[in-house]
Design an enzyme around this catalytic site. Sequence first.
Site, PDB file in Angstrom:
ATOM      1  N   ASP A 100      57.934 -39.179  18.397  1.00 43.74           N
ATOM      2  CA  ASP A 100      58.129 -37.805  17.500  1.00 43.74           C
ATOM      3  C   ASP A 100      58.322 -36.861  18.119  1.00 43.74           C
ATOM      4  O   ASP A 100      57.805 -36.471  19.098  1.00 43.74           O
ATOM      5  CB  ASP A 100      56.625 -37.893  16.794  1.00 43.74           C
ATOM      6  CG  ASP A 100      56.549 -36.660  16.102  1.00 43.74           C
ATOM      7  OD1 ASP A 100      57.356 -35.846  15.932  1.00 43.74           O
ATOM      8  OD2 ASP A 100      55.284 -36.256  15.601  1.00 43.74           O
ATOM      9  N   ASP A 132      54.232 -39.999  13.275  1.00 44.33           N
ATOM     10  CA  ASP A 132      53.833 -38.583  13.316  1.00 44.33           C
ATOM     11  C   ASP A 132      52.770 -38.646  14.145  1.00 44.33           C
ATOM     12  O   ASP A 132      51.719 -38.981  13.622  1.00 44.33           O
ATOM     13  CB  ASP A 132      54.006 -37.878  12.056  1.00 44.33           C
ATOM     14  CG  ASP A 132      55.334 -37.707  11.483  1.00 44.33           C
ATOM     15  OD1 ASP A 132      56.396 -38.438  11.904  1.00 44.33           O
ATOM     16  OD2 ASP A 132      55.285 -36.734  10.584  1.00 44.33           O
ATOM     17  N   HIS A 187      52.236 -32.252  14.894  1.00 47.50           N
ATOM     18  CA  HIS A 187      52.884 -32.982  15.827  1.00 47.50           C
ATOM     19  C   HIS A 187      52.734 -32.543  17.485  1.00 47.50           C
ATOM     20  O   HIS A 187      52.287 -31.573  17.719  1.00 47.50           O
ATOM     21  CB  HIS A 187      54.369 -32.657  15.565  1.00 47.50           C
ATOM     22  CG  HIS A 187      54.692 -33.052  14.108  1.00 47.50           C
ATOM     23  ND1 HIS A 187      55.294 -34.291  13.746  1.00 47.50           N
ATOM     24  CD2 HIS A 187      54.592 -32.216  13.208  1.00 47.50           C
ATOM     25  CE1 HIS A 187      55.375 -34.213  12.468  1.00 47.50           C
ATOM     26  NE2 HIS A 187      55.075 -33.228  11.967  1.00 47.50           N
TER      27      HIS A 187
END
Length: 561
Positions: A205, A173, A377
């Site tokens: 991710d 992540d 993210h």
Amino acid sequence: MSHPHPELKAAPPLPEGGLRVIALGGLGEIGRNMTVFEHAGKLLIVDCGVLFPEETQPGVDVILPDFTSIRDRLDDIVAVVLTHGHEDHIGGVPYLLRERSDIPVVGSKLTLAFLEAKLKEHGIRPRTVPVREGDRRGFGPFDCEFVAVNHSIPDSLAVAIRTRAGMVLHTGDFKMDQFPLDDRITDLRAFARLGEEGVDLFLTDSTNAEVPGFTTSERELNPAIEQVMRTAPRRVIVSSFASHVHRIQQVLDAAHQHGRKVAFVGRSMVRNMGIARDLGYLKVPSGLVVSTKELEKLPDHKITLVCTGSQGEPMAALSRMANRDHMIRIGKGDTVLLASSLIPGNENAIYRVINGLTRWGAHVVHKGNAKVHVSGHASAGELVYCYNIVKPRNVMPVHGEWRHLRANGDLAIRTGVDPERVVLAEDGVVVDLVDGRASITGKVPAGNVYVDGMEVGGATEASLKDRLTLAAEGVVTVVAIVDADTGALAEAPDFLARGFVHDDATFEPVIPVIEKTLATAAEEGVGDAHQLEQLVARAVANWAFRTHRRKPLIIPVIIDA
């Protein structure tokens, strides 16, 4: 883009010198991330997390990846590499180590500390291998290099896995905050160097692949958090994930600046923040943190409480405060700060909590009305940068629901990756990297494994369906005493109903239906109690639907007279 097909069969044996990649969780969902790499007869696992249940899964605590496909190969596992310390990446490790306790667990200092605290509750002492960015370690035929990435928890790592089949780069992540609170940025120089060497398969991710532009820097939250501390007339109650060290650091700094004391509430919060402080990831000004006991002596405007429960989990502190069954009594003038994202699917539960807190007079500050959260993210802009820097030969989006995976695959194609080399897989889909090409070759079982209290894998889709039926339709138990010789009722059956709206007369019309069913069974020579129960259950169920438009769970009990 190559998609998995429902008619996939078991994968053929892995060709000599190839690399097999199977995600057992994390694809098509946000949670229970776990990827198995197979090469030269050995397995390397990256992450092993849990998924939190939805409203359609009542009574389930967490959902694990399905270990079926690796269970008879536990001895071939050379290591479990953990990219960072979030639950959806480490929560499943205790259950894997129950099956083989001496698997080496590799991770950064903070990740391993969070894991060891969790394992202590399970009574497991792991074999840990601490690593940090820049380290390069061999585990069997896998040569792993660790790269710093920035995320919403400190000490996150990407991992480059070199094998004879080629190099895989797994981002874990990550995002690319250029001004992170701990000054530890995503190491794009390392990404570029690995790209020069040649990345054959890039696992990226996908969580924010649909979000254009760039993820905001954590520092941009400081003004909003500081404003709450400055202007709140009474107590400030902050809710955050128990692992979000950066966010809690910002809260501590702002509280300190405005002369407030801070207390941590909730077991996981107290435990994790203790670990983060001991290891130096959380800088706590001296005298700032006090026990909840000492708080009672302070005036309200000097108080800040930090607790978990930002996702509206039923047992978490905030929901209990909203329901008035917590030692902290929310009142007029209190300010509640929800310093985290809304997990998709949890919105209703969170708004329920916000409404509950507002009703008691609290002012609730959340992502919807203030800048108090940024994602952990990378958004589309950052992902595109990474594709252009790494120039991967094959791409496999990970960590996301279908819409996220598809969006991420599209970004890769827009940067020039051959669409034939973008692999969209689901949990259990087998992807083989052979001669520099990644392709889908089959699938392995990858169902949901439910943890229900102390029971792992005991709850099944069928039992959850029964629970939903109980919740929505109720239950009717039919107790019938039957004459074994004639198949006739010895007396009127008893009906015990729960959650099925009825009075004593409701079930009278069904008695002849039961008599007729038993008579037919006797004529056909069916005398086995279990078979009779099935027949009676079906007859009563059909009657309930015909006359009441309801489908209660029917529990038949036949007693021989």
